[in-house]
Design a protein around this motif. Structure first.
Motif, PDB file in Angstrom:
ATOM      1  N   ALA A 239      35.557 123.291  19.940  1.00 53.39           N
ATOM      2  CA  ALA A 239      35.234 121.849  19.323  1.00 53.39           C
ATOM      3  C   ALA A 239      34.641 123.216  18.553  1.00 53.39           C
ATOM      4  CB  ALA A 239      34.560 120.852  20.342  1.00 53.39           C
ATOM      5  N   GLN A 240      34.374 122.853  17.137  1.00 50.69           N
ATOM      6  CA  GLN A 240      32.871 123.394  16.708  1.00 50.69           C
ATOM      7  C   GLN A 240      33.062 124.366  16.344  1.00 50.69           C
ATOM      8  OE1 GLN A 240      31.101 121.192  14.664  1.00 50.69           O
ATOM      9  NE2 GLN A 240      32.142 119.577  15.363  1.00 50.69           N
TER      10      GLN A 240
ATOM     11  N   VAL B 227      31.350 116.021  19.253  1.00 54.20           N
ATOM     12  CA  VAL B 227      31.695 116.503  18.766  1.00 54.20           C
ATOM     13  C   VAL B 227      30.945 115.932  17.302  1.00 54.20           C
ATOM     14  CG1 VAL B 227      33.029 116.841  16.502  1.00 54.20           C
ATOM     15  CG2 VAL B 227      34.290 117.187  18.991  1.00 54.20           C
TER      16      VAL B 227
END
Length: 217
Positions: A177-178, A215
């Motif tokens: 994520a990210q 997120v």
């Protein structure tokens, strides 16, 4: 992810196998593969809610506000540290029971999702192949594999390793994520993990099921 020694280096041939297995546009850089990808594997199906409640009836929470992840673990587990930091972020906890532990690592990557790197089966195949090539490893067996699709998605894998140092079960969970790779690894001696008289398996499954990465909206 032995004895929770974080496994932070790959034989050059195995690192090459990982880096060439995926299209160039979706490869994780070699340093991240060396430090993180093989610390564990992909996503195991969580235990039933009743078992989770029993396993973590008295629990603590590990939450990282900077890297936006959290998990629950049994009370009585103690934080520990490695002599040398090898990840962007790392947290290690040991159970009072010898040989049972968990670790969470975070590292930067160049992709936005696990799916961009490969399927759960592809990731598991690579991880197990590398385990088989490690010094002293006698046998490696995949036990279970699952994927939890979403934003973000998770892969979990449970696998068995027999080596000259003993027999262990690794239960791990991945998330990207990210542009960060999150790896949760739990481990235990197989004799404790598989014992019907022990709650180790329930505890580790509950820890893995509780692991979540937030997120930002």
């Amino acid at each position: 992810l032995r004895g929770f020694r974080m496994r932070v280096s790959l034989p050059p041939s195995q690192a090459t196998a990982f880096s060439t297995a995926a299209p160039a546009a979706t490869r994780l850089d070699e340093s991240v593969l060396r430090r993180s990808l093989l610390i564990s594997a992909a996503v195991l199906a969580g235990s039933p809610l009743v078992q989770r409640a029993i396993a973590l009836e008295t629990s603590e929470t590990l939450a990282d506000e900077r890297f936006l992840y959290s998990l629950s673990y049994p009370s009585g587990w103690n934080p520990t540290q490695k002599p040398v930091k090898t990840h962007l972020s790392e947290a290690l906890l040991n159970s009072p029971r010898k040989g049972v532990s968990l670790g969470v690592t975070v590292d930067p990557v160049k992709i936005d999702s696990l799916e961009a790197f490969g399927t759960p089966e592809e990731v598991a195949d690579r991880v197990l192949a590398v385990e088989e090539g490690r010094d002293g490893v006698l046998d490696v067996q995949l036990r279970s594999l699952a994927a939890d699709a979403g934003k973000p998605s998770y892969y979990t894998i449970e696998y068995f390793v027999e080596s000259t140092r003993g027999k262990k079960v690794y239960l791990c969970k991945y998330c990207i994520a990210q542009k960060r790779l999150y790896v949760l690894q739990t481990q235990a001696k197989v004799v404790d993990y598989d014992s019907a008289a022990s709650d180790v398996q329930q505890q580790l499954r509950a820890i893995v099921a509780s692991f979540r990465v937030s997120v930002p909206s």
